[in-house]
Design a protein around this motif. Structure first.
Motif, PDB file in Angstrom:
ATOM      1  N   LEU A  98      15.746   1.447  -3.742  1.00  0.00           N
ATOM      2  CA  LEU A  98      15.258   0.787  -2.531  1.00  0.00           C
ATOM      3  C   LEU A  98      13.769   1.036  -2.311  1.00  0.00           C
ATOM      4  CD1 LEU A  98      18.233   1.471  -0.106  1.00  0.00           C
ATOM      5  CD2 LEU A  98      17.569  -0.724  -1.084  1.00  0.00           C
ATOM      6  N   SER A  99      13.319   2.231  -2.640  1.00  0.00           N
ATOM      7  CA  SER A  99      11.893   2.530  -2.433  1.00  0.00           C
ATOM      8  C   SER A  99      11.003   1.714  -3.353  1.00  0.00           C
ATOM      9  CB  SER A  99      11.625   4.021  -2.628  1.00  0.00           C
ATOM     10  OG  SER A  99      11.747   4.387  -3.983  1.00  0.00           O
ATOM     11  N   GLU A 100      11.559   1.320  -4.498  1.00  0.00           N
ATOM     12  CA  GLU A 100      10.777   0.460  -5.423  1.00  0.00           C
ATOM     13  C   GLU A 100      10.484  -0.900  -4.800  1.00  0.00           C
ATOM     14  OE1 GLU A 100       9.428   1.109  -8.478  1.00  0.00           O
ATOM     15  OE2 GLU A 100       9.990   3.208  -8.063  1.00  0.00           O
ATOM     16  N   LEU A 101      11.322  -1.352  -3.899  1.00  0.00           N
ATOM     17  CA  LEU A 101      11.121  -2.641  -3.257  1.00  0.00           C
ATOM     18  C   LEU A 101       9.893  -2.645  -2.340  1.00  0.00           C
ATOM     19  CD1 LEU A 101      14.806  -3.481  -2.272  1.00  0.00           C
ATOM     20  CD2 LEU A 101      13.516  -4.402  -4.204  1.00  0.00           C
ATOM     21  N   PHE A 102       9.489  -1.469  -1.897  1.00  0.00           N
ATOM     22  CA  PHE A 102       8.373  -1.376  -0.966  1.00  0.00           C
ATOM     23  C   PHE A 102       7.045  -1.054  -1.647  1.00  0.00           C
ATOM     24  CE2 PHE A 102      12.133  -0.525   1.597  1.00  0.00           C
ATOM     25  CZ  PHE A 102      11.937  -1.459   2.611  1.00  0.00           C
ATOM     26  N   LYS A 103       7.018  -1.022  -2.953  1.00  0.00           N
ATOM     27  CA  LYS A 103       5.780  -0.730  -3.680  1.00  0.00           C
ATOM     28  C   LYS A 103       4.984  -1.989  -3.893  1.00  0.00           C
ATOM     29  CE  LYS A 103       6.969   3.513  -5.978  1.00  0.00           C
ATOM     30  NZ  LYS A 103       7.114   4.202  -7.219  1.00  0.00           N
TER      31      LYS A 103
END
Length: 103
Positions: A98-103
């Motif tokens: 999920l954190s990859e989606l915000f990069k």
């Protein structure tokens, strides 16, 4: 404000769960083997109301304490392995994705 990091070694937790299962099974098998080894020959040579009572006491111990103890330890190992070990890994991997989606 400092941020504390928590490191969880899920492999160590899973290994602990496996160790608990192994020890739990050893206790179970040890009790069964000991009672068979002691009571088997004893019952072949001891015939009296007291002998029946002695065997019944071992059966009562097994029913009242032994099985419950085994189940509690089995559940503890399952919790450590499934919820803490695998559940933490799943949540951590999910959060990383999920954190990859915000990069």
């Amino acid at each position: 404000m400092s941020v504390e990091r928590i490191h969880v070694n899920t492999d160590a937790i899973k290994n602990l769960a496996n160790d608990l299962n192994g020890t739990n099974n050893s206790i179970k098998n040890g009790y069964d083997n000991m009672t068979r080894a002691v009571l088997g020959p004893l019952m072949n040579s001891w015939e009296s109301p007291a002998s029946v009572h002695a065997v019944n006491r071992f059966d009562d111990i097994r029913k009242c304490y032994y099985d419950n103890r085994f189940i509690v330890m089995e559940n503890c190992a399952k919790f450590l392995r499934d919820i803490v070990g695998e559940g933490y890994d799943f949540a951590e991997n999910n959060n990383a994705s999920l954190s990859e989606l915000f990069k």
